[in-house]
Design a protein around this motif. Structure first.
Motif, PDB file in Angstrom:
ATOM      1  N   GLU A   1       0.779  -1.240   0.000  1.00  0.00           N
ATOM      2  CA  GLU A   1       0.000   0.000   0.000  1.00  0.00           C
ATOM      3  C   GLU A   1       0.808   1.287   0.000  1.00  0.00           C
ATOM      4  OE1 GLU A   1      -2.776  -0.054   3.179  1.00  0.00           O
ATOM      5  OE2 GLU A   1      -4.027  -1.577   2.228  1.00  0.00           O
ATOM      6  N   ASP A   2       1.778   1.332   0.891  1.00  0.00           N
ATOM      7  CA  ASP A   2       2.388   2.618   1.196  1.00  0.00           C
ATOM      8  C   ASP A   2       3.663   2.910   0.409  1.00  0.00           C
ATOM      9  OD1 ASP A   2       3.507   0.474   2.402  1.00  0.00           O
ATOM     10  OD2 ASP A   2       4.063   1.514   4.245  1.00  0.00           O
ATOM     11  N   ASN A   3       3.750   2.388  -0.816  1.00  0.00           N
ATOM     12  CA  ASN A   3       4.946   2.741  -1.585  1.00  0.00           C
ATOM     13  C   ASN A   3       4.691   4.031  -2.354  1.00  0.00           C
ATOM     14  OD1 ASN A   3       4.746   2.388  -4.650  1.00  0.00           O
ATOM     15  ND2 ASN A   3       3.713   0.553  -3.883  1.00  0.00           N
ATOM     16  N   ASP A   4       5.740   4.798  -2.486  1.00  0.00           N
ATOM     17  CA  ASP A   4       5.579   6.123  -3.076  1.00  0.00           C
ATOM     18  C   ASP A   4       6.674   6.380  -4.107  1.00  0.00           C
ATOM     19  OD1 ASP A   4       4.456   8.576  -3.442  1.00  0.00           O
ATOM     20  OD2 ASP A   4       5.684   9.544  -1.901  1.00  0.00           O
ATOM     21  N   PHE A   5       6.942   5.347  -4.935  1.00  0.00           N
ATOM     22  CA  PHE A   5       7.951   5.578  -5.967  1.00  0.00           C
ATOM     23  C   PHE A   5       7.505   4.978  -7.284  1.00  0.00           C
ATOM     24  CE2 PHE A   5       9.085   1.481  -4.360  1.00  0.00           C
ATOM     25  CZ  PHE A   5       9.201   1.631  -2.989  1.00  0.00           C
ATOM     26  N   GLN A   6       8.177   5.409  -8.317  1.00  0.00           N
ATOM     27  CA  GLN A   6       7.781   5.061  -9.672  1.00  0.00           C
ATOM     28  C   GLN A   6       8.619   3.874 -10.151  1.00  0.00           C
ATOM     29  OE1 GLN A   6       5.270   7.143 -10.754  1.00  0.00           O
ATOM     30  NE2 GLN A   6       5.535   7.933  -8.671  1.00  0.00           N
ATOM     31  N   TYR A   7       7.981   2.974 -10.857  1.00  0.00           N
ATOM     32  CA  TYR A   7       8.720   1.867 -11.439  1.00  0.00           C
ATOM     33  C   TYR A   7       9.112   2.227 -12.866  1.00  0.00           C
ATOM     34  CZ  TYR A   7       9.929  -2.730 -13.146  1.00  0.00           C
ATOM     35  OH  TYR A   7      10.601  -3.783 -13.700  1.00  0.00           O
ATOM     36  N   SER A   8      10.375   2.056 -13.177  1.00  0.00           N
ATOM     37  CA  SER A   8      10.839   2.373 -14.525  1.00  0.00           C
ATOM     38  C   SER A   8      10.631   1.164 -15.426  1.00  0.00           C
ATOM     39  CB  SER A   8      12.316   2.752 -14.473  1.00  0.00           C
ATOM     40  OG  SER A   8      12.856   2.704 -15.767  1.00  0.00           O
ATOM     41  N   ILE A   9       9.865   1.345 -16.483  1.00  0.00           N
ATOM     42  CA  ILE A   9       9.567   0.253 -17.409  1.00  0.00           C
ATOM     43  C   ILE A   9      10.731   0.073 -18.378  1.00  0.00           C
ATOM     44  CG2 ILE A   9       7.995  -0.451 -19.268  1.00  0.00           C
ATOM     45  CD1 ILE A   9       5.945   1.385 -17.478  1.00  0.00           C
ATOM     46  N   SER A  10      11.116  -1.171 -18.590  1.00  0.00           N
ATOM     47  CA  SER A  10      12.249  -1.476 -19.462  1.00  0.00           C
ATOM     48  C   SER A  10      11.865  -1.358 -20.930  1.00  0.00           C
ATOM     49  CB  SER A  10      12.757  -2.891 -19.186  1.00  0.00           C
ATOM     50  OG  SER A  10      13.318  -2.961 -17.901  1.00  0.00           O
ATOM     51  N   MET A  11      12.879  -1.230 -21.761  1.00  0.00           N
ATOM     52  CA  MET A  11      12.702  -1.215 -23.207  1.00  0.00           C
ATOM     53  C   MET A  11      13.307  -2.501 -23.755  1.00  0.00           C
ATOM     54  SD  MET A  11      13.939   1.831 -25.750  1.00  0.00           S
ATOM     55  CE  MET A  11      12.729   3.031 -25.210  1.00  0.00           C
ATOM     56  N   THR A  12      12.679  -3.058 -24.784  1.00  0.00           N
ATOM     57  CA  THR A  12      13.242  -4.273 -25.371  1.00  0.00           C
ATOM     58  C   THR A  12      13.009  -4.316 -26.878  1.00  0.00           C
ATOM     59  OG1 THR A  12      13.331  -6.694 -25.257  1.00  0.00           O
ATOM     60  CG2 THR A  12      11.155  -5.687 -24.989  1.00  0.00           C
ATOM     61  N   THR A  13      13.831  -5.109 -27.548  1.00  0.00           N
ATOM     62  CA  THR A  13      13.661  -5.321 -28.997  1.00  0.00           C
ATOM     63  C   THR A  13      12.962  -6.647 -29.266  1.00  0.00           C
ATOM     64  OG1 THR A  13      15.834  -6.378 -29.166  1.00  0.00           O
ATOM     65  CG2 THR A  13      15.734  -3.999 -29.555  1.00  0.00           C
ATOM     66  N   ARG A  14      12.662  -7.407 -28.200  1.00  0.00           N
ATOM     67  CA  ARG A  14      12.019  -8.691 -28.484  1.00  0.00           C
ATOM     68  C   ARG A  14      10.555  -8.467 -28.836  1.00  0.00           C
ATOM     69  NH1 ARG A  14       8.351 -10.103 -24.930  1.00  0.00           N
ATOM     70  NH2 ARG A  14       8.690 -10.282 -22.687  1.00  0.00           N
ATOM     71  N   LYS A  15       9.989  -9.445 -29.534  1.00  0.00           N
ATOM     72  CA  LYS A  15       8.585  -9.352 -29.991  1.00  0.00           C
ATOM     73  C   LYS A  15       7.637  -9.293 -28.799  1.00  0.00           C
ATOM     74  CE  LYS A  15       8.465 -10.112 -34.662  1.00  0.00           C
ATOM     75  NZ  LYS A  15       9.820  -9.514 -34.731  1.00  0.00           N
ATOM     76  N   LYS A  16       6.581  -8.506 -28.970  1.00  0.00           N
ATOM     77  CA  LYS A  16       5.535  -8.436 -27.959  1.00  0.00           C
ATOM     78  C   LYS A  16       4.811  -9.788 -27.884  1.00  0.00           C
ATOM     79  CE  LYS A  16       2.859  -4.676 -28.163  1.00  0.00           C
ATOM     80  NZ  LYS A  16       1.645  -3.864 -28.479  1.00  0.00           N
ATOM     81  N   ARG A  17       4.613 -10.329 -26.699  1.00  0.00           N
ATOM     82  CA  ARG A  17       3.878 -11.593 -26.562  1.00  0.00           C
ATOM     83  C   ARG A  17       2.391 -11.298 -26.367  1.00  0.00           C
ATOM     84  NH1 ARG A  17       8.236 -13.722 -22.271  1.00  0.00           N
ATOM     85  NH2 ARG A  17       9.951 -14.062 -23.738  1.00  0.00           N
ATOM     86  N   ILE A  18       1.563 -12.308 -26.572  1.00  0.00           N
ATOM     87  CA  ILE A  18       0.110 -12.108 -26.429  1.00  0.00           C
ATOM     88  C   ILE A  18      -0.194 -11.652 -25.000  1.00  0.00           C
ATOM     89  CG2 ILE A  18      -2.136 -13.295 -26.385  1.00  0.00           C
ATOM     90  CD1 ILE A  18      -1.002 -15.050 -28.711  1.00  0.00           C
ATOM     91  N   GLY A  19      -0.982 -10.609 -24.879  1.00  0.00           N
ATOM     92  CA  GLY A  19      -1.364 -10.093 -23.563  1.00  0.00           C
ATOM     93  C   GLY A  19      -0.460  -8.969 -23.089  1.00  0.00           C
TER      94      GLY A  19
END
Lengths: 204, 204
Positions: A29-47
């Protein structure tokens, strides 16, 4: 004046449970920070969703970002790039928010070069505390097997030496609480707050 | 192998509320560290108990301990000595227990010389965050008054620079929680735990 956010880097040997601990932190509940989303060149999977699971980019786009110094860290794995774009991290820290990265050890070392005042947390397997029995086994192992285990343990420990904190992942809720305490207390480190006071005095 | 305890030093400008915060920490449930009782040459007051409020010693005994290097820190105040005997602190740390000192700034600097790997926490007045208004006042103060406030603020900030953490005492329960987080997280600092692992490997 906005205080700059903290860059928090969670890493550790593969298989130690970094992803599980990170998810538990962000689900709490009490987290107050941002998660940095990674970048990739691999193909997007279903979902998978762009900008949620990863930023999906072409090989060429990724290499352009590398060449432009726009990747905080990256690695190649089975023919694909994975990495952390610099822009989001910089912008979020400038806004005074903490950024949380969960990355492999090689990436963490790249981040440390670029952001030495980040908070580097090494997650250790629970049995690192039982190093002896883990290495010597049941006493029936060959010298070669024991030597190899010694080599791996030595490598892990020397890796750990490059971090600020070592947190044992014995139970996920305990590891989560330790990491939260670390993040909370890092905000009170004198070297992080004293500049604010000095600047205020200068500006009077 | 017993891990050595942490020496935690809480200090700050006089009047900041060090004693109140220390009492609140020791009155709370989940604290797991020892409070080091001070030694003094002043007369015992009614109701005070030897070894609880202070260790009461003669002037001569106190000076013998100073000469023997047996005081971790001490100061003279209105003709009496006050200080922290070294023996109890050493012994408790060796047993793997954390020791908590609440002392004046001058004493804290003496401790830092002798135990540089202690955890030094500077408690700051709540209005240090409102430094500007505190110094400039309501705009009706003389230059001399403002200059004097500037000097005091500058001194406090340069004092703070010698500590590891700066904790604002805005509300006692908040200050207590911050200090507890700091103590918890300091146990996970790599430089405090890595020696244990290295030694284990060497001994195999």
């Amino acid at each position: 004046m906005t205080e700059r956010g903290l860059l928090i880097v969670l890493s550790g040997p593969s298989g130690v449970g970094k992803g599980t601990v990170r998810k538990a932190i962000f689900d709490s509940e009490d987290n107050d920070f941002q998660y940095s989303i990674s970048m990739t060149t691999r193909k997007k999977r279903i979902g998978e969703v762009e900008g949620v699971d990863y930023y999906f980019r072409s090989h060429e786009e990724f290499e352009e970002l590398i060449a432009a110094g726009q990747m905080l860290e990256y690695a190649e794995y089975v023919g694909n790039y994975y990495g952390t774009p610099l822009s989001y991290v910089q912008q979020t820290l400038d806004e005074g928010k903490d950024v949380f990265l969960e990355i492999e050890v090689q990436g963490a070392l790249q981040v440390k070069e670029k952001v030495p005042d980040g908070v580097f947390i090494f997650l250790t397997p629970p049995d690192l505390t039982e190093l002896r029995s883990r290495i010597t086994g049941r006493g029936t192992d060959s010298i070669e097997v024991i030597d190899e285990r010694m080599r791996v343990a030595r490598e892990e420990i020397e890796m750990m030496a490059l971090y600020d904190y070592a947190v044992v992942n014995d139970e996920v809720p305990l590891a989560v609480q330790r990491i939260k305490d670390i993040i909370s207390s890092e905000h009170f480190r004198v070297e992080r707050v004293i500049g604010k006071y000095r600047k205020m005095l200068e500006e009077l």
